[in-house]
Design a protein around this motif. Structure first.
Motif, PDB file in Angstrom:
ATOM      1  N   ASP A   1      -9.853 -34.596  10.262  1.00  0.00           N
ATOM      2  CA  ASP A   1     -11.398 -34.220  10.476  1.00  0.00           C
ATOM      3  C   ASP A   1     -11.301 -32.435  10.943  1.00  0.00           C
ATOM      4  OD1 ASP A   1     -13.825 -33.490  11.448  1.00  0.00           O
ATOM      5  OD2 ASP A   1     -13.992 -35.227  12.551  1.00  0.00           O
TER       6      ASP A   1
ATOM      7  N   GLY B   1      -4.322 -38.788   9.737  1.00  0.00           N
ATOM      8  CA  GLY B   1      -5.499 -39.635  10.606  1.00  0.00           C
ATOM      9  C   GLY B   1      -5.823 -38.819  11.872  1.00  0.00           C
TER      10      GLY B   1
ATOM     11  N   ASP C   1       2.078 -43.584  22.211  1.00  0.00           N
ATOM     12  CA  ASP C   1       1.165 -44.762  22.227  1.00  0.00           C
ATOM     13  C   ASP C   1       0.103 -44.629  22.955  1.00  0.00           C
ATOM     14  OD1 ASP C   1       3.287 -44.921  24.035  1.00  0.00           O
ATOM     15  OD2 ASP C   1       2.806 -46.909  24.662  1.00  0.00           O
TER      16      ASP C   1
ATOM     17  N   TRP D   1      -1.868 -42.000  23.135  1.00  0.00           N
ATOM     18  CA  TRP D   1      -2.832 -41.054  22.603  1.00  0.00           C
ATOM     19  C   TRP D   1      -4.242 -41.878  22.525  1.00  0.00           C
ATOM     20  CZ3 TRP D   1      -3.852 -36.135  21.434  1.00  0.00           C
ATOM     21  CH2 TRP D   1      -4.841 -35.900  20.419  1.00  0.00           C
ATOM     22  N   SER D   2      -5.288 -40.682  22.786  1.00  0.00           N
ATOM     23  CA  SER D   2      -6.608 -41.493  22.432  1.00  0.00           C
ATOM     24  C   SER D   2      -7.234 -40.269  21.866  1.00  0.00           C
ATOM     25  CB  SER D   2      -7.115 -41.235  23.790  1.00  0.00           C
ATOM     26  OG  SER D   2      -8.579 -41.125  23.811  1.00  0.00           O
ATOM     27  N   PRO D   3      -8.254 -40.688  20.892  1.00  0.00           N
ATOM     28  CA  PRO D   3      -8.880 -39.773  19.911  1.00  0.00           C
ATOM     29  C   PRO D   3      -9.610 -38.845  20.863  1.00  0.00           C
ATOM     30  CG  PRO D   3      -9.230 -42.003  19.345  1.00  0.00           C
ATOM     31  CD  PRO D   3      -8.524 -42.134  20.429  1.00  0.00           C
ATOM     32  N   ALA D   4      -9.700 -39.231  22.142  1.00  0.00           N
ATOM     33  CA  ALA D   4     -10.724 -38.195  22.989  1.00  0.00           C
ATOM     34  C   ALA D   4     -10.149 -37.086  23.530  1.00  0.00           C
ATOM     35  CB  ALA D   4     -11.242 -39.119  24.064  1.00  0.00           C
ATOM     36  N   LEU D   5      -8.808 -37.121  23.311  1.00  0.00           N
ATOM     37  CA  LEU D   5      -7.773 -35.972  23.800  1.00  0.00           C
ATOM     38  C   LEU D   5      -8.144 -34.977  22.681  1.00  0.00           C
ATOM     39  CD1 LEU D   5      -4.817 -38.091  25.077  1.00  0.00           C
ATOM     40  CD2 LEU D   5      -6.493 -36.857  26.421  1.00  0.00           C
ATOM     41  N   THR D   6      -7.832 -33.575  22.925  1.00  0.00           N
ATOM     42  CA  THR D   6      -7.766 -32.604  22.057  1.00  0.00           C
ATOM     43  C   THR D   6      -6.555 -31.914  22.163  1.00  0.00           C
ATOM     44  OG1 THR D   6      -8.426 -31.119  23.708  1.00  0.00           O
ATOM     45  CG2 THR D   6     -10.220 -32.200  22.396  1.00  0.00           C
TER      46      THR D   6
ATOM     47  N   ARG E   1     -13.905 -30.912  13.207  1.00  0.00           N
ATOM     48  CA  ARG E   1     -13.280 -31.153  14.639  1.00  0.00           C
ATOM     49  C   ARG E   1     -12.188 -29.929  15.065  1.00  0.00           C
ATOM     50  NH1 ARG E   1     -11.335 -35.583  19.102  1.00  0.00           N
ATOM     51  NH2 ARG E   1      -9.598 -34.587  19.449  1.00  0.00           N
TER      52      ARG E   1
ATOM     53  N   PHE F   1      -7.569 -39.609  15.081  1.00  0.00           N
ATOM     54  CA  PHE F   1      -7.334 -41.157  15.289  1.00  0.00           C
ATOM     55  C   PHE F   1      -5.777 -41.369  15.714  1.00  0.00           C
ATOM     56  CE2 PHE F   1     -11.160 -40.459  13.238  1.00  0.00           C
ATOM     57  CZ  PHE F   1     -12.038 -40.995  14.444  1.00  0.00           C
ATOM     58  N   GLU F   2      -4.773 -40.421  14.865  1.00  0.00           N
ATOM     59  CA  GLU F   2      -3.329 -40.392  15.376  1.00  0.00           C
ATOM     60  C   GLU F   2      -3.091 -39.322  16.240  1.00  0.00           C
ATOM     61  OE1 GLU F   2      -1.610 -40.913  11.470  1.00  0.00           O
ATOM     62  OE2 GLU F   2      -2.925 -42.400  10.836  1.00  0.00           O
TER      63      GLU F   2
END
Lengths: 575, 192
Positions: free
Chosen positions: B3, B61, B94, B96-101, B6, B64-65
């Motif tokens: 993305d 990804g 493991d 990781w969250s997509p909300a992290l930058t 983003r 998301f990855e």
């Protein structure tokens, strides 16, 4: 909580939907609606997978008053162990149980953002219209396309059974209905995969359920009710040890069997071939290969000898006189023999006997056909005294069963009285006493098995009725005797040999007179086929779930189709 | 598919606050797949004063990855490989969250510099030293910071050269400089 009562409700409910007459007129229903409780093992097919987990799901749903998806999340977390789950509930309370498994039940509904038309998705950092965003039960709201990608990535990573919320450090598991709905819009294949993973979690994550190890795979799984230390036969015919998934090997323990298989594989092929396939005739010394079922072999030179020990023998040796048949007893080699050589001889001794009985078993399988032929000839004679020939088949089954026990008992003895596993367990004297005890029993069994084998090979179809009745009596008596001998040998193994071990636990599957248990089919009492791949979470179609759709579901099978996991439970809840 | 919209927004967001946090992310090439992040060594640690570069590669990804991150500046730390710069950090795996930058991830890496987790090591040698001989660990970490994470004007090579020119053998100069954590004056005292 009485789960049977609750499942009865299921059936009553479904019956209400049908007319009663319809149910019984339905030729598909030639089995009882309630899954058979008599058997301790059950086959779960692709079709009955849904029904199989229903009971556990319902227990949790009823106990905790939660929706099916939450019950599933809890059960997956606790590996489908309902008792453990309830244990946590009782000990630590509902809040802990839910938080630990990642279930959020409508706690943090935050309606503030609902006031706006759009929300800012923190993942793609775009403003999206409120209807294109989804708020999970945990309260975190992101846009649908981000959710979809998240699900896609997680399922690809093999985490479909526990997809967590996207927010950092949020332990909540995503609502499976949302996953299903959103995924099927963009990735229908993936949605299907997700569906299958959820369903199969019941097999993959459950210690009471295992896939049948058949190759090619029959698609079935087996569920055991209590003891996972048992041997079972799948409906595809595969017989296996439920504990280690290898071939049924009782009275060997799983560890013994694993070692034995490895040892047999490692020994050189040549040695195996020579020692296993041929025996030198004691008179003319030509290698003799066995081609008949019983262990009394005749060389072309006319010499009879025992296939087990290779010794020259009269016809009495192998079956008529048990006392004289002592070749199953292991004779210690001279003390001067080198240890390695002794070990090899020792192995060969046990392996030859193991193999002899396994081979006999294979040859006797051919006997089965021959016997069927004999039975039909006999039946055509229309004898008045002998009308029923089931005793022949029963005798044959007994022979097969005890042959197997006998062959595995040699592998068992190899380890039981050897140094590899139990060197520290008993003194030489103790070992000798125990070995004698065991070998006595083994030999009695062996002698009688050979006798039964011989009697079964009699051309009884040519005999007069009186003689047939005699043979019948012999077979019946021998069968009972052999069954008892097997039982005694198992008792000896379980109590005197394995039971007295101080270190390590070797458990074996118990002896069953009737042979390896055939797992009963788990009956599909309620399967529902969703109409297409675009299943949504909100589907509720009570009218369609009556008899007609049930019949259709069964006839079409469910291959490639979709289970609607939510449907039955959801609308049952409302009733 | 990454993305990029983003990523673009993340870069803008990060540069707004670069003065405050000291954390920067700049593209390595123009395709935004490879980036370079820089973090200042946390104050009060052996890494203080150093500026550490981290190679960032975005997977297909993303977000998301998790992004792939690796130190390109050599660093002496139990959870970072002294050989490859690989980082052992749960949110890069493991957790990781997509909300992290990228910025929050770099902040976590910076936090890792201040709070090593020797029980879950990436570099066993460093972790052993951290647990058994903490002072040596601190000295080595400081020396590495001096040697590799500082701009060359203040770099260790200059000091080495200076001391060698004073007539001390180079090997001795280096070992003493390392022992005292790169402090030129302390080293001179020891050498004398």
């Amino acid at each position: 909580m009485d789960d049977y009562a609750s499942s009865d409700d299921d059936y009553n409910y479904s019956d209400d939907q049908d007319s009663v007459g319809d149910v019984f007129a339905n030729d598909d229903l030639d089995f009882p609606l309630v899954s058979s409780k008599g058997s301790t093992t059950q086959v779960i097919t692709k079709e009955s997978l849904l029904a199989a987990q229903r009971e556990d799901l319902r227990r949790v749903m009823d106990m905790l008053s939660v929706r099916e998806q939450h019950a599933r999340t809890l059960l997956i977390y606790h590996r489908w162990d309902v008792d453990r789950l309830f244990g946590v509930y009782v000990e630590k309370g509902k809040a802990f149980l839910f938080a630990e498994a990642g279930v959020s039940v409508d706690e943090c509904r935050d309606s503030s953002s609902l006031a706006y038309d759009s929300v800012m998705c923190e993942i793609c950092m775009d403003d999206v219209p409120i209807e294109e965003a989804t708020r999970m039960d945990c309260g975190h709201c992101f846009c649908n396309s981000c959710w979809t990608e998240h699900f896609f990535v997680k399922i690809n990573e093999g985490q479909s059974k526990r997809i967590r919320c996207m927010a950092h450090k949020c332990n909540s598991i995503c609502d499976e209905a949302v996953v299903r709905t959103l995924l099927s819009r963009k990735y229908p294949d993936m949605a299907e995969k997700y569906e299958r993973f959820l369903l199969e979690s019941y097999i993959e994550d459950n210690k009471r359920v295992k896939w049948c190890p058949s190759t090619p795979h029959c698609g079935n799984a087996i569920r055991v009710e209590e003891d996972d230390l048992c041997e079972v036969e799948c409906s595809c015919g595969e017989q296996f040890c439920f504990n280690c998934l290898e071939e049924a090997h009782s009275p060997c323990s799983c560890l013994m069997w694993e070692l034995w298989v490895k040892k047999c594989r490692d020994e050189s092929e040549t040695v195996n071939w020579i020692t296993v396939h041929t025996k030198p005739c004691p008179k003319c010394h030509k290698p003799v290969e066995k081609n008949g079922g019983c262990n009394l072999v005749s060389c072309i030179c006319g010499q009879a000898f025992c296939w087990l020990c290779g010794g020259a023998t009269g016809r009495e040796h192998t079956w008529s006189s048990i006392a004289g048949h002592s070749c199953g007893r292991y004779k210690e080699q001279e003390k001067t023999a080198e240890r390695a050589k002794r070990d090899l001889y020792r192995y060969m001794h046990y392996h030859n006997r193991y193999k002899a009985h396994t081979d006999s078993f294979k040859l006797e399988s051919k006997l089965k056909e021959a016997i069927q032929g004999k039975i039909s000839i006999s039946e055509e004679k229309n004898s008045t005294t002998v009308t029923d020939y089931s005793w022949v088949n029963n005798g044959l089954s007994r022979l097969f069963r005890s042959r197997r026990v006998l062959s595995y008992s040699y592998a068992f003895a190899f380890y039981m009285f050897g140094d590899e596993l139990f060197k520290e367990e008993m003194s030489e004297d103790q070992r000798e006493i125990k070995q004698n005890l065991f070998e006595d029993q083994q030999q009695q069994l062996e002698g009688n098995v050979e006798r039964l084998s011989k009697v079964l090979e009699e051309p009884f179809e040519t005999f007069k009725d009186k003689k047939v009745m005699e043979i019948r009596m012999q077979i019946l008596n021998l069968s009972t005797l052999i069954d008892n001998l097997c039982k005694t040998m198992y008792e000896c193994i379980e109590n005197d040999l394995l039971g007295s071990l101080n270190h390590g636990i070797h458990s074996i599957a118990p002896y069953k007179s009737r042979g390896i248990e055939k797992a009963s089919e788990l009956q599909v009492s309620w399967s529902n086929k969703a109409n297409n791949t675009g299943v949504t979470a909100e589907v509720e179609r009570p009218e369609e779930s009556g008899c007609s759709s049930r019949k259709r579901a069964r006839k079409e099978g469910l291959g490639g189709g979709f289970f609607d996991l939510n449907l039955p439970a959801e609308f049952l809840d409302r009733n | 598919m990454i993305d990029f919209a983003r990523v673009q927004k993340e870069l803008v967001e990060c540069s707004k606050d670069a003065e405050g946090s000291g954390i920067r992310v700049i593209p390595k090439s123009d395709n935004l797949v490879h980036l370079i992040g820089t973090i200042p060594g946390p104050i009060g640690t052996p890494y203080e004063g150093g500026v550490f570069q981290i190679d960032i590669t975005l997977p297909e990804g993303y977000p998301f990855e998790p992004p792939k991150m690796q130190f390109s500046t050599k660093v002496w730390h139990p959870n970072i490989s002294s050989q490859s710069g690989a980082i052992c950090l749960d949110i890069l795996k493991d957790q990781w969250s997509p909300a992290l930058t990228l910025k929050t991830a770099l902040l976590s890496v910076q936090a890792l510099l201040s709070a090593p987790q020797p029980d879950d090591p990436q570099d066993a040698v460093v972790a052993q030293q951290y647990l058994k001989d903490y002072q040596t660990f601190v000295n080595t970490a400081r020396y590495w910071t001096e040697s590799f994470a500082k701009t060359s004007s203040r770099g260790i090579e200059v000091k080495v050269q200076k001391l060698v020119e004073m007539g001390f053998p180079e090997a001795q100069v280096r070992s003493i400089l390392e022992a005292v954590g790169g402090d030129e004056n302390l080293a001179l005292e020891r050498l004398l």
